[in-house]
Design an enzyme around this catalytic site. Structure first.
Site, PDB file in Angstrom:
ATOM      1  N   ARG A  75       0.746  -1.299   0.029  1.00 54.23           N
ATOM      2  CA  ARG A  75      -0.149  -0.077   0.024  1.00 54.23           C
ATOM      3  C   ARG A  75       0.900   1.371  -0.073  1.00 54.23           C
ATOM      4  O   ARG A  75       0.462   2.255  -0.704  1.00 54.23           O
ATOM      5  CB  ARG A  75      -1.027   0.092   1.167  1.00 54.23           C
ATOM      6  CG  ARG A  75      -2.232  -1.102   0.951  1.00 54.23           C
ATOM      7  CD  ARG A  75      -3.258  -0.921   2.079  1.00 54.23           C
ATOM      8  NE  ARG A  75      -3.363   0.170   2.571  1.00 54.23           N
ATOM      9  CZ  ARG A  75      -4.076   0.601   3.421  1.00 54.23           C
ATOM     10  NH1 ARG A  75      -3.948  -0.533   4.456  1.00 54.23           N
ATOM     11  NH2 ARG A  75      -4.422   1.699   4.001  1.00 54.23           N
ATOM     12  N   HIS A 126      -6.239   8.546  11.561  1.00 55.41           N
ATOM     13  CA  HIS A 126      -5.608   7.069  11.486  1.00 55.41           C
ATOM     14  C   HIS A 126      -4.297   7.195  11.112  1.00 55.41           C
ATOM     15  O   HIS A 126      -3.838   5.808  10.807  1.00 55.41           O
ATOM     16  CB  HIS A 126      -6.636   6.268  10.522  1.00 55.41           C
ATOM     17  CG  HIS A 126      -8.047   6.045  11.149  1.00 55.41           C
ATOM     18  ND1 HIS A 126      -8.896   5.672  10.525  1.00 55.41           N
ATOM     19  CD2 HIS A 126      -8.681   6.477  12.380  1.00 55.41           C
ATOM     20  CE1 HIS A 126     -10.147   5.548  11.055  1.00 55.41           C
ATOM     21  NE2 HIS A 126     -10.180   6.104  12.233  1.00 55.41           N
ATOM     22  N   CYS A 139       9.068   1.701  24.222  1.00 50.04           N
ATOM     23  CA  CYS A 139      10.046   2.339  23.610  1.00 50.04           C
ATOM     24  C   CYS A 139       9.805   3.759  23.166  1.00 50.04           C
ATOM     25  O   CYS A 139      10.523   4.803  23.219  1.00 50.04           O
ATOM     26  CB  CYS A 139      10.564   1.343  22.481  1.00 50.04           C
ATOM     27  SG  CYS A 139      11.917   2.130  21.334  1.00 50.04           S
TER      28      CYS A 139
HETATM   29  C1  BJW Z   1     -16.595   6.638  -3.062  1.00 56.41           C
HETATM   30  C2  BJW Z   1     -16.023   6.642  -4.211  1.00 56.41           C
HETATM   31  C3  BJW Z   1     -15.588   7.795  -4.956  1.00 56.41           C
HETATM   32  C4  BJW Z   1     -15.859   4.746  -3.345  1.00 56.41           C
HETATM   33  N1  BJW Z   1     -16.414   8.993  -4.730  1.00 56.41           N
HETATM   34  N2  BJW Z   1     -17.143   7.803  -2.678  1.00 56.41           N
HETATM   35  C5  BJW Z   1     -18.607   2.646  18.893  1.00 56.41           C
HETATM   36  C6  BJW Z   1     -19.493   1.695  18.493  1.00 56.41           C
HETATM   37  C7  BJW Z   1     -19.235   0.408  17.947  1.00 56.41           C
HETATM   38  C8  BJW Z   1     -17.642   0.124  17.876  1.00 56.41           C
HETATM   39  C9  BJW Z   1     -16.733   0.888  18.335  1.00 56.41           C
HETATM   40  C10 BJW Z   1     -17.273   2.134  18.810  1.00 56.41           C
HETATM   41  N3  BJW Z   1     -16.215   2.903  19.186  1.00 56.41           N
HETATM   42  C11 BJW Z   1     -15.141   2.194  18.790  1.00 56.41           C
HETATM   43  C12 BJW Z   1     -15.183   0.990  18.407  1.00 56.41           C
HETATM   44  C13 BJW Z   1     -14.476   0.006  17.695  1.00 56.41           C
HETATM   45  C14 BJW Z   1     -14.012   0.237  16.605  1.00 56.41           C
HETATM   46  C15 BJW Z   1     -14.972   0.357  15.438  1.00 56.41           C
HETATM   47  O1  BJW Z   1     -15.156   1.676  14.925  1.00 56.41           O
HETATM   48  N4  BJW Z   1     -15.461  -0.808  15.002  1.00 56.41           N
HETATM   49  C16 BJW Z   1     -16.457  -0.502  13.775  1.00 56.41           C
HETATM   50  C17 BJW Z   1     -16.263  -1.534  12.684  1.00 56.41           C
HETATM   51  C18 BJW Z   1     -17.928  -0.631  14.485  1.00 56.41           C
HETATM   52  N5  BJW Z   1     -12.964   1.675  16.722  1.00 56.41           N
HETATM   53  C19 BJW Z   1     -11.743   1.284  16.790  1.00 56.41           C
HETATM   54  O2  BJW Z   1     -11.302   0.205  17.447  1.00 56.41           O
HETATM   55  C20 BJW Z   1     -11.074   2.611  17.030  1.00 56.41           C
HETATM   56  N6  BJW Z   1     -10.191   2.729  18.192  1.00 56.41           N
HETATM   57  C21 BJW Z   1     -10.940   2.975  19.438  1.00 56.41           C
HETATM   58  O3  BJW Z   1     -12.067   3.407  19.322  1.00 56.41           O
HETATM   59  O4  BJW Z   1     -10.179   3.273  20.427  1.00 56.41           O
HETATM   60  C22 BJW Z   1     -10.906   3.347  21.718  1.00 56.41           C
HETATM   61  C23 BJW Z   1      -9.918   3.044  22.743  1.00 56.41           C
HETATM   62  C24 BJW Z   1      -9.994   3.680  23.909  1.00 56.41           C
HETATM   63  C25 BJW Z   1      -9.208   3.267  25.138  1.00 56.41           C
HETATM   64  C26 BJW Z   1      -8.074   2.163  24.753  1.00 56.41           C
HETATM   65  C27 BJW Z   1      -7.977   1.559  23.441  1.00 56.41           C
HETATM   66  C28 BJW Z   1      -8.796   2.129  22.551  1.00 56.41           C
HETATM   67  C29 BJW Z   1      -9.729   2.479  15.932  1.00 56.41           C
HETATM   68  C30 BJW Z   1     -10.194   2.358  14.438  1.00 56.41           C
HETATM   69  C31 BJW Z   1      -9.030   2.444  13.434  1.00 56.41           C
HETATM   70  C32 BJW Z   1      -9.509   2.160  12.084  1.00 56.41           C
HETATM   71  N7  BJW Z   1      -8.488   1.715  11.376  1.00 56.41           N
HETATM   72  C33 BJW Z   1      -8.655   1.473   9.920  1.00 56.41           C
HETATM   73  C34 BJW Z   1      -7.093   1.070   9.371  1.00 56.41           C
HETATM   74  C35 BJW Z   1      -6.156   2.262   9.301  1.00 56.41           C
HETATM   75  C36 BJW Z   1      -4.792   1.786   8.918  1.00 56.41           C
HETATM   76  C37 BJW Z   1      -4.930   1.327   7.469  1.00 56.41           C
HETATM   77  O5  BJW Z   1      -5.284   2.048   6.341  1.00 56.41           O
HETATM   78  O6  BJW Z   1      -4.724   0.041   7.145  1.00 56.41           O
HETATM   79  O7  BJW Z   1      -8.808   2.654   9.134  1.00 56.41           O
HETATM   80  S1  BJW Z   1      -9.960   0.265   9.469  1.00 56.41           S
HETATM   81  C38 BJW Z   1     -10.472   1.240   8.192  1.00 56.41           C
HETATM   82  O8  BJW Z   1     -11.660   1.733   8.081  1.00 56.41           O
HETATM   83  C39 BJW Z   1      -9.334   2.442   7.848  1.00 56.41           C
HETATM   84  C40 BJW Z   1     -10.369   3.272   7.403  1.00 56.41           C
HETATM   85  O9  BJW Z   1      -9.960   4.696   7.478  1.00 56.41           O
HETATM   86  C41 BJW Z   1     -11.775   3.328   8.233  1.00 56.41           C
HETATM   87  C42 BJW Z   1     -12.948   3.617   7.363  1.00 56.41           C
HETATM   88  O10 BJW Z   1     -13.201   3.274   6.308  1.00 56.41           O
HETATM   89  P1  BJW Z   1     -13.760   4.284   5.070  1.00 56.41           P
HETATM   90  O11 BJW Z   1     -12.456   5.368   4.773  1.00 56.41           O
HETATM   91  O12 BJW Z   1     -15.069   4.842   5.462  1.00 56.41           O
HETATM   92  O13 BJW Z   1     -13.554   3.293   3.868  1.00 56.41           O
HETATM   93  P2  BJW Z   1     -14.952   2.333   3.578  1.00 56.41           P
HETATM   94  O14 BJW Z   1     -14.472   1.259   2.471  1.00 56.41           O
HETATM   95  O15 BJW Z   1     -15.458   1.740   4.453  1.00 56.41           O
HETATM   96  O16 BJW Z   1     -15.825   3.368   2.476  1.00 56.41           O
HETATM   97  C43 BJW Z   1     -15.590   3.803   1.387  1.00 56.41           C
HETATM   98  C44 BJW Z   1     -16.643   4.716   0.952  1.00 56.41           C
HETATM   99  O17 BJW Z   1     -16.359   5.414  -0.351  1.00 56.41           O
HETATM  100  C45 BJW Z   1     -17.954   3.726   0.577  1.00 56.41           C
HETATM  101  O18 BJW Z   1     -18.893   4.494   1.144  1.00 56.41           O
HETATM  102  C46 BJW Z   1     -18.233   3.921  -0.928  1.00 56.41           C
HETATM  103  O19 BJW Z   1     -19.349   4.040  -1.620  1.00 56.41           O
HETATM  104  C47 BJW Z   1     -17.427   5.262  -1.118  1.00 56.41           C
HETATM  105  N8  BJW Z   1     -16.710   5.574  -2.548  1.00 56.41           N
HETATM  106  N9  BJW Z   1     -15.330   5.116  -4.185  1.00 56.41           N
HETATM  107  C48 BJW Z   1     -17.028   9.005  -3.498  1.00 56.41           C
HETATM  108  N10 BJW Z   1     -15.001   7.772  -6.198  1.00 56.41           N
END
Ligand code: BJW
Length: 298
Positions: A75, A126, A139
């Site tokens: 990536r 992120h 570390c």
């Molecule tokens: C177009 C298009 C075009 C296509 N034009 N549109 C509350 C409720 C439930 C769960 C939780 C909650 N709070 C926290 C959680 C847990 C969890 C979570 O959210 N889980 C869910 C799955 C429910 N969250 C976490 O764990 C977070 N941490 C946290 O809350 O910590 C608390 C804590 C406290 C104390 C101690 C310890 C912890 C961290 C979340 C980290 C997410 N990480 C990732 C990976 C990043 C690294 C990497 O890139 O590899 O982030 S996962 C992945 O999803 C990535 C993205 O940034 C993220 C969002 O995805 P995104 O960008 O929306 O992509 P898609 O594919 O989902 O959508 C793309 C969209 O584009 C679609 O709609 C298409 O239609 C559209 N599209 N082409 C316009 N041309």
């Protein structure tokens, strides 16, 4: 049931009516889709046989750090190969034109930065692919790193028949060698742990400074006029929750997404907009009254 507006004219009229605009953008992978990078969910959401999100966890790194590094190294390579699109440039220009604008981006691909988005107007929720850090939080070592590949073991394989071609290792039909942990990038400070990508995985806290910047912005007494929800499924928290937080502070919501069914949690409210289509085309058009025509460097 409330249905959102879809006409650009009412959006432009609202934008032009704001004297000291307080605007947020919440961006996701769809913003970079037309640059050529895959999204997380939906058809492009697999890397080989793995769901991309299943590799974005500390557990996956503990199980097979070599595989997770191959995913991130691929990536990093892809992100360096593609270019920012007109939507990245439009958001960067909006940030220069409206000092109160904040772009909360979930994207780690570096394309906002390469479009010269002013640093103070960009909150990278992120992290970034181009920072690496020691696996051990004790570390605490971290560095900016754009070297591709970051270590020789992560070089993309070369085609046996055509040495100028690099087989696409995201395709499960292309064989992938197993990489031992000793061949991965190592921490130069503690010399005991591997380095890992400086991104936020599931179950990990977002960077404290970024969380504080976001909270400070949202809690400012001036409220929020508008949140642009661009190319995100808005399913991952806390990022997804910022839409409701902005709404509670008076914001109208404008969604720009290829999929009209990707509605932010809480559904539509009166005065919202849904613009269905490619963010790279729609975002510059929506912001035209403030930024004029977007210039994309050749
Ligand atoms: C177009 C298009 C075009 C296509 N034009 N549109 C509350 C409720 C439930 C769960 C939780 C909650 N709070 C926290 C959680 C847990 C969890 C979570 O959210 N889980 C869910 C799955 C429910 N969250 C976490 O764990 C977070 N941490 C946290 O809350 O910590 C608390 C804590 C406290 C104390 C101690 C310890 C912890 C961290 C979340 C980290 C997410 N990480 C990732 C990976 C990043 C690294 C990497 O890139 O590899 O982030 S996962 C992945 O999803 C990535 C993205 O940034 C993220 C969002 O995805 P995104 O960008 O929306 O992509 P898609 O594919 O989902 O959508 C793309 C969209 O584009 C679609 O709609 C298409 O239609 C559209 N599209 N082409 C316009 N041309």
């Amino acid at each position: 049931m409330t249905t959102p507006r879809t006409d650009t004219a009412s959006f432009h009229a609202y934008l032009s009516s704001l004297q000291y605009p307080r605007i947020i953008a919440l961006c996701g992978a769809g913003l970079s889709a037309s640059s050529g990078l895959p999204t997380f969910r939906g058809p492009g959401g697999y890397w080989r046989t793995h769901e991309a999100t299943s590799l974005a966890t500390p557990g996956a790194f503990l199980r097979d750090a070599g595989l997770v590094w191959q995913f991130y190294s691929y990536r990093r390579h892809m992100a360096l190969t593609v270019k920012p699109n007109p939507a990245h440039y439009a958001l960067a220009e909006l940030s220069r034109k409206i000092p109160g604008f904040q772009c909360f981006s979930q994207n780690v691909d570096g394309l906002h930065q390469r479009a010269d988005h002013p640093r103070e107007g960009l909150q990278l929720l992120h992290g970034t692919l181009f920072e690496v850090k020691c696996w051990s939080e004790n570390c605490g070592y971290r560095e900016e790193n754009f070297t591709d590949p970051i270590v020789p073991a992560l070089a993309l394989p070369v085609d046996g028949k055509d040495p100028t071609a690099t087989p696409d290792i995201s395709d499960p039909k292309v064989p992938l060698s197993r990489i031992p942990i000793e061949s991965l990038p190592q921490c130069p400070r503690c010399k005991r742990n591997a380095l890992r990508p400086g991104v936020v995985w599931f179950g990990e806290k977002l960077p404290m400074q970024i969380l504080m910047n976001v909270e400070n912005y949202l809690n400012d007494l001036a409220g929020v006029d508008l949140i642009l929800v661009i190319g995100t499924s808005a399913k991952v928290y806390p990022a997804a929750g910022y839409v409701q937080e902005a709404r509670q502070r008076g914001a109208k919501v404008a969604v720009i997404n290829m999929d009209a069914n990707d509605v932010p949690a809480g559904g539509w409210e009166d005065g919202d907009w849904m613009f269905k289509g490619d963010a790279a085309v729609i975002v510059p058009e929506l912001l035209k009254p403030v930024i004029g025509d977007v210039i994309v460097p050749q």
